[in-house]
Write a protein that holds these residues in place. Structure first.
Motif, PDB file in Angstrom:
ATOM      1  N   MET A   1     -13.595  -7.217   5.373  1.00  0.00           N
ATOM      2  CA  MET A   1     -13.513  -6.952   3.946  1.00  0.00           C
ATOM      3  C   MET A   1     -12.104  -7.213   3.441  1.00  0.00           C
ATOM      4  SD  MET A   1     -15.782  -3.568   3.062  1.00  0.00           S
ATOM      5  CE  MET A   1     -14.603  -2.423   3.750  1.00  0.00           C
ATOM      6  N   LYS A   2     -12.021  -7.548   2.163  1.00  0.00           N
ATOM      7  CA  LYS A   2     -10.726  -7.725   1.517  1.00  0.00           C
ATOM      8  C   LYS A   2     -10.438  -6.472   0.706  1.00  0.00           C
ATOM      9  CE  LYS A   2      -8.110 -10.983  -1.339  1.00  0.00           C
ATOM     10  NZ  LYS A   2      -8.181 -12.286  -2.053  1.00  0.00           N
ATOM     11  N   VAL A   3      -9.308  -5.800   1.036  1.00  0.00           N
ATOM     12  CA  VAL A   3      -8.979  -4.508   0.449  1.00  0.00           C
ATOM     13  C   VAL A   3      -7.623  -4.588  -0.239  1.00  0.00           C
ATOM     14  CG1 VAL A   3      -8.687  -2.045   0.866  1.00  0.00           C
ATOM     15  CG2 VAL A   3     -10.221  -3.373   2.333  1.00  0.00           C
ATOM     16  N   LEU A   4      -7.573  -4.182  -1.490  1.00  0.00           N
ATOM     17  CA  LEU A   4      -6.323  -4.064  -2.228  1.00  0.00           C
ATOM     18  C   LEU A   4      -5.819  -2.636  -2.086  1.00  0.00           C
ATOM     19  CD1 LEU A   4      -4.153  -4.878  -4.357  1.00  0.00           C
ATOM     20  CD2 LEU A   4      -5.847  -4.273  -6.116  1.00  0.00           C
ATOM     21  N   VAL A   5      -4.574  -2.474  -1.604  1.00  0.00           N
ATOM     22  CA  VAL A   5      -3.950  -1.155  -1.506  1.00  0.00           C
ATOM     23  C   VAL A   5      -2.780  -1.117  -2.473  1.00  0.00           C
ATOM     24  CG1 VAL A   5      -2.777   0.522  -0.033  1.00  0.00           C
ATOM     25  CG2 VAL A   5      -4.670  -0.840   0.893  1.00  0.00           C
ATOM     26  N   ILE A   6      -2.899  -0.289  -3.490  1.00  0.00           N
ATOM     27  CA  ILE A   6      -1.840  -0.120  -4.496  1.00  0.00           C
ATOM     28  C   ILE A   6      -0.994   1.081  -4.087  1.00  0.00           C
ATOM     29  CG2 ILE A   6      -1.382   0.461  -6.903  1.00  0.00           C
ATOM     30  CD1 ILE A   6      -3.981  -1.019  -7.619  1.00  0.00           C
ATOM     31  N   GLY A   7       0.319   0.873  -4.066  1.00  0.00           N
ATOM     32  CA  GLY A   7       1.229   1.900  -3.571  1.00  0.00           C
ATOM     33  C   GLY A   7       1.483   1.745  -2.086  1.00  0.00           C
ATOM     34  N   ALA A   8       1.339   0.522  -1.601  1.00  0.00           N
ATOM     35  CA  ALA A   8       1.370   0.262  -0.155  1.00  0.00           C
ATOM     36  C   ALA A   8       2.746   0.409   0.463  1.00  0.00           C
ATOM     37  CB  ALA A   8       0.823  -1.135   0.130  1.00  0.00           C
ATOM     38  N   THR A   9       3.807   0.576  -0.335  1.00  0.00           N
ATOM     39  CA  THR A   9       5.134   0.780   0.244  1.00  0.00           C
ATOM     40  C   THR A   9       5.482   2.260   0.366  1.00  0.00           C
ATOM     41  OG1 THR A   9       6.171   0.568  -1.933  1.00  0.00           O
ATOM     42  CG2 THR A   9       6.008  -1.434  -0.594  1.00  0.00           C
ATOM     43  N   GLY A  10       4.643   3.141  -0.166  1.00  0.00           N
ATOM     44  CA  GLY A  10       4.883   4.577  -0.072  1.00  0.00           C
ATOM     45  C   GLY A  10       4.372   5.149   1.233  1.00  0.00           C
TER      46      GLY A  10
END
Length: 197
Positions: A1-10
């Protein structure tokens, strides 16, 4: 699956993104300082992020800042700031995700322990977290095309020792515990759930 993770640097987003990659998913990491970039306080930025990506199977949001002050010192602007980023920013992501996700996809938001356990100076955070959880309970019943909607609600993190004193008596949760919660939300079948860690 293709997953977008927003906030991935936290601290939370990094753990979620790594755990989903370990499950074999293709992860697109986005934050204010990455490429692609996104600012949850800016609805145009959220729209531009989704417009720049091909079809997605899942979206995870692990971002949002809130002010911490005694309740007697919180202003209307403080509450507005908490809702603008932590709550409305995540809800705006849901709105765009519903238009861009493949059928049967999922959206996972992030709240936190402060919706269910009080600590000093956390009224604005508690209000923002509680709003997210209440939204997910109801919005999941109306999500289109079989899209699932959940929220992960972690306690204070082991990987954030600078916050431990603010959460007296709490058991800090490990990266592995947080990772399992996000994998469960993305790869599981539940919807409308608050997954407490």
């Amino acid at each position: 699956m293709k997953v977008l993770v927003i906030g991935a640097t936290g601290n939370i987003g990094r753990v979620a993104a790594s755990a989903l990659e370990e499950q074999g998913h293709e992860v697109v990491r986005a934050s204010r300082s990455s490429d692609p970039s996104v600012d949850l306080a800016d609805t145009a930025s959220i729209a531009a992020l989704f417009a720049s990506l091909d079809a997605l199977d899942a979206v995870v949001v692990a971002a949002g800042e809130v002010p911490f002050k005694p309740v007697t010192e919180l202003t209307r602007e403080d509450y507005a700031d908490a809702f603008a980023v932590k709550t409305l920013g995540q809800l705006d992501v849901v709105r765009h995700a519903f238009e861009h996700l493949r059928d049967g996809g999922s959206v996972t938001l992030t709240s936190g322990v402060l919706s269910r356990e009080p600590i000093a100076t956390a009224s604005a955070a508690a209000a923002a977290n509680g709003a997210i959880e209440s939204f997910v309970t109801t919005a999941a019943t109306e999500a289109p095309r079989g899209i699932r909607l959940n929220v992960v609600s972690p306690d204070v993190l082991e990987n954030s020792p600078h916050h431990h004193a603010t959460f007296p008596g709490h058991r800090p949760v490990s990266d592995a515990e947080v990772a399992r919660a996000f994998v469960r939300a993305v790869d599981g079948v539940g919807t409308g759930r608050t997954i407490s860690v």
